[in-house]
Motif scaffolding. Structure first.
Motif, PDB file in Angstrom:
ATOM      1  N   GLY A   1     -10.744 -19.128 -18.223  1.00  0.00           N
ATOM      2  CA  GLY A   1     -11.731 -18.441 -16.910  1.00  0.00           C
ATOM      3  C   GLY A   1     -11.144 -19.030 -15.869  1.00  0.00           C
ATOM      4  N   LEU A   2     -11.544 -18.336 -14.832  1.00  0.00           N
ATOM      5  CA  LEU A   2     -11.106 -18.980 -13.433  1.00  0.00           C
ATOM      6  C   LEU A   2     -11.689 -20.210 -13.116  1.00  0.00           C
ATOM      7  CD1 LEU A   2     -10.992 -15.737 -11.339  1.00  0.00           C
ATOM      8  CD2 LEU A   2      -8.964 -16.778 -12.276  1.00  0.00           C
ATOM      9  N   PRO A   3     -10.842 -21.523 -12.516  1.00  0.00           N
ATOM     10  CA  PRO A   3     -11.235 -22.669 -12.113  1.00  0.00           C
ATOM     11  C   PRO A   3     -12.211 -22.456 -10.959  1.00  0.00           C
ATOM     12  CG  PRO A   3      -9.043 -22.587 -11.608  1.00  0.00           C
ATOM     13  CD  PRO A   3      -9.299 -21.157 -12.452  1.00  0.00           C
ATOM     14  N   ILE A   4     -12.177 -21.412 -10.302  1.00  0.00           N
ATOM     15  CA  ILE A   4     -12.884 -21.201  -8.830  1.00  0.00           C
ATOM     16  C   ILE A   4     -13.628 -19.690  -9.132  1.00  0.00           C
ATOM     17  CG2 ILE A   4     -11.570 -22.550  -7.289  1.00  0.00           C
ATOM     18  CD1 ILE A   4     -10.138 -20.243  -6.623  1.00  0.00           C
ATOM     19  N   SER A   5     -14.770 -19.698  -8.384  1.00  0.00           N
ATOM     20  CA  SER A   5     -15.328 -18.446  -8.336  1.00  0.00           C
ATOM     21  C   SER A   5     -15.187 -17.820  -7.296  1.00  0.00           C
ATOM     22  CB  SER A   5     -16.894 -18.735  -8.278  1.00  0.00           C
ATOM     23  OG  SER A   5     -17.318 -19.547  -7.215  1.00  0.00           O
ATOM     24  N   GLY A   6     -14.350 -18.247  -6.246  1.00  0.00           N
ATOM     25  CA  GLY A   6     -14.069 -17.180  -5.026  1.00  0.00           C
ATOM     26  C   GLY A   6     -13.250 -18.156  -4.162  1.00  0.00           C
ATOM     27  N   LEU A   7     -12.255 -17.442  -3.243  1.00  0.00           N
ATOM     28  CA  LEU A   7     -11.356 -18.111  -2.554  1.00  0.00           C
ATOM     29  C   LEU A   7     -11.248 -17.211  -1.253  1.00  0.00           C
ATOM     30  CD1 LEU A   7      -8.999 -20.172  -1.871  1.00  0.00           C
ATOM     31  CD2 LEU A   7      -7.459 -18.403  -3.156  1.00  0.00           C
ATOM     32  N   THR A   8     -11.311 -17.695  -0.186  1.00  0.00           N
ATOM     33  CA  THR A   8     -11.090 -17.087   1.099  1.00  0.00           C
ATOM     34  C   THR A   8      -9.690 -18.043   1.836  1.00  0.00           C
ATOM     35  OG1 THR A   8     -13.184 -16.339   1.023  1.00  0.00           O
ATOM     36  CG2 THR A   8     -12.060 -16.473   3.231  1.00  0.00           C
ATOM     37  N   LEU A   9      -9.069 -17.372   2.460  1.00  0.00           N
ATOM     38  CA  LEU A   9      -8.048 -18.048   3.306  1.00  0.00           C
ATOM     39  C   LEU A   9      -8.206 -17.621   4.856  1.00  0.00           C
ATOM     40  CD1 LEU A   9      -4.848 -17.775   1.246  1.00  0.00           C
ATOM     41  CD2 LEU A   9      -6.427 -19.401   1.135  1.00  0.00           C
ATOM     42  N   GLY A  10      -8.698 -18.415   5.731  1.00  0.00           N
ATOM     43  CA  GLY A  10      -8.662 -18.225   6.997  1.00  0.00           C
ATOM     44  C   GLY A  10      -7.045 -18.375   7.768  1.00  0.00           C
ATOM     45  N   ASP A  11      -7.224 -19.549   8.769  1.00  0.00           N
ATOM     46  CA  ASP A  11      -6.234 -19.510   9.306  1.00  0.00           C
ATOM     47  C   ASP A  11      -4.995 -20.532   8.600  1.00  0.00           C
ATOM     48  OD1 ASP A  11      -4.401 -20.096  11.430  1.00  0.00           O
ATOM     49  OD2 ASP A  11      -5.512 -21.422  12.606  1.00  0.00           O
ATOM     50  N   VAL A  12      -4.087 -19.829   7.861  1.00  0.00           N
ATOM     51  CA  VAL A  12      -3.426 -20.537   7.040  1.00  0.00           C
ATOM     52  C   VAL A  12      -1.969 -19.896   7.560  1.00  0.00           C
ATOM     53  CG1 VAL A  12      -2.513 -20.848   4.420  1.00  0.00           C
ATOM     54  CG2 VAL A  12      -5.003 -20.489   4.871  1.00  0.00           C
ATOM     55  N   ARG A  13      -1.158 -21.098   7.772  1.00  0.00           N
ATOM     56  CA  ARG A  13       0.120 -20.541   8.456  1.00  0.00           C
ATOM     57  C   ARG A  13       1.025 -22.029   8.319  1.00  0.00           C
ATOM     58  NH1 ARG A  13      -0.839 -22.443  14.064  1.00  0.00           N
ATOM     59  NH2 ARG A  13      -3.170 -22.373  14.132  1.00  0.00           N
ATOM     60  N   VAL A  14       2.387 -21.680   8.089  1.00  0.00           N
ATOM     61  CA  VAL A  14       3.566 -22.616   8.235  1.00  0.00           C
ATOM     62  C   VAL A  14       4.178 -22.386   9.743  1.00  0.00           C
ATOM     63  CG1 VAL A  14       5.682 -23.438   7.545  1.00  0.00           C
ATOM     64  CG2 VAL A  14       3.670 -22.650   5.931  1.00  0.00           C
ATOM     65  N   GLU A  15       4.580 -23.358  10.458  1.00  0.00           N
ATOM     66  CA  GLU A  15       5.260 -23.231  11.853  1.00  0.00           C
ATOM     67  C   GLU A  15       6.403 -23.989  11.667  1.00  0.00           C
ATOM     68  OE1 GLU A  15       1.126 -22.838  14.397  1.00  0.00           O
ATOM     69  OE2 GLU A  15       2.207 -24.851  14.416  1.00  0.00           O
ATOM     70  N   GLU A  16       7.430 -23.087  12.192  1.00  0.00           N
ATOM     71  CA  GLU A  16       8.795 -24.046  12.583  1.00  0.00           C
ATOM     72  C   GLU A  16       9.198 -24.641  11.225  1.00  0.00           C
ATOM     73  OE1 GLU A  16      10.863 -23.506  15.022  1.00  0.00           O
ATOM     74  OE2 GLU A  16       9.187 -22.169  15.928  1.00  0.00           O
TER      75      GLU A  16
END
Length: 239
Positions: free
Chosen positions: A146-161
């Motif tokens: 089964g899934l190790p997590i019940s939910g996942l939400t990504l907000g401000d996720v980024r890579v810069e330069e």
């Protein structure tokens, strides 16, 4: 009964005080030698964290690192295989109780990765401490437990330069991807995951778009539709 209630109230107050105060009293920077030693044993490389390690758990779990570097393989052109200007992140605390991961922020600033293959065909991303998995090791499919997590939400996720280079000493091939910018978004595991990016590849601008319609289904051992598009002045690909 009143005394029991007062005792319980006192315990709650102490627990809240410990949660609020204890992390502030921990010298997180004091763990740098242990972290560096663990990385040395696992990879044979030297890890340096020049900036402060910052950790807080109230009102959410937040962390920060800066001026991080990992040494390169012996004889490599660049002394450091990987460097990072900074990374900062924040997770919602209470949802973790129900195994729901809400990434409110994860910003990776100016990561630099130098990949190379030497004259003998040895890649610098193969570490001295790495050992191959046993041939008879049991394999698990994503849906086995089964899934190790019940939910996942990504907000401000980024890579810069970001910057990634690749050099092959055997053929003289050289690839340089710079000004890498990536931004990921995900409202929930059943919603589409998107990744938008741009970079300059050997002097030419490139844009990238990736989408996955149901990450939760894929992680659970099912199927998910994947879409990808890459566009450059002399190249246009879509899938």
């Amino acid at each position: 009964m009143k005394k029991v209630g007062l005792v319980l109230l006192g315990l709650v107050v102490l627990l809240v005080a410990a949660v609020l105060v204890a992390p502030r009293l921990i010298d997180w920077n004091g763990y740098k030698p242990e972290i560096a030693q663990a990385v040395k044993e696992a990879t044979g490389r030297d890890l340096v964290i020049g900036g402060d390690i910052e950790v807080s758990i109230v009102p959410g779990i937040s962390f920060g690192l800066s001026d991080v570097s990992l040494s390169n393989a012996e004889g490599a052109a660049e002394a450091r295989m990987f460097t990072l200007e900074s990374v900062r992140g924040k997770l919602a605390l209470l949802p973790l109780i129900s195994r729901e991961v809400i990434v409110e922020e994860l910003v990776i600033r100016a990561p630099v990765l130098h990949l190379a293959v030497d004259e003998n065909g040895r890649p610098n991303w193969v570490f001295a401490g790495a050992t191959p998995a046993p041939a008879d090791a049991e394999t698990q499919t994503p849906g086995d437990e089964g899934l190790p997590i019940s939910g996942l939400t990504l907000g401000d996720v980024r890579v810069e330069e970001g910057l990634v280079t690749f050099r092959d000493a055997r053929t003289g091939q050289e690839v340089v991807a710079k000004a890498i910018t990536l931004k990921a978004a995900l409202k929930e595991l059943s919603a589409p995951f998107t990744l938008d990016g741009s970079l300059t590849l050997n002097g030419e601008p490139v844009t990238l778009k990736v989408s996955l319609d149901s990450p939760g289904g894929l992680l659970g051992g099912g199927r998910a539709a994947l879409g990808a598009a890459l566009e450059a002045p002399r190249l246009k690909l879509s899938y």
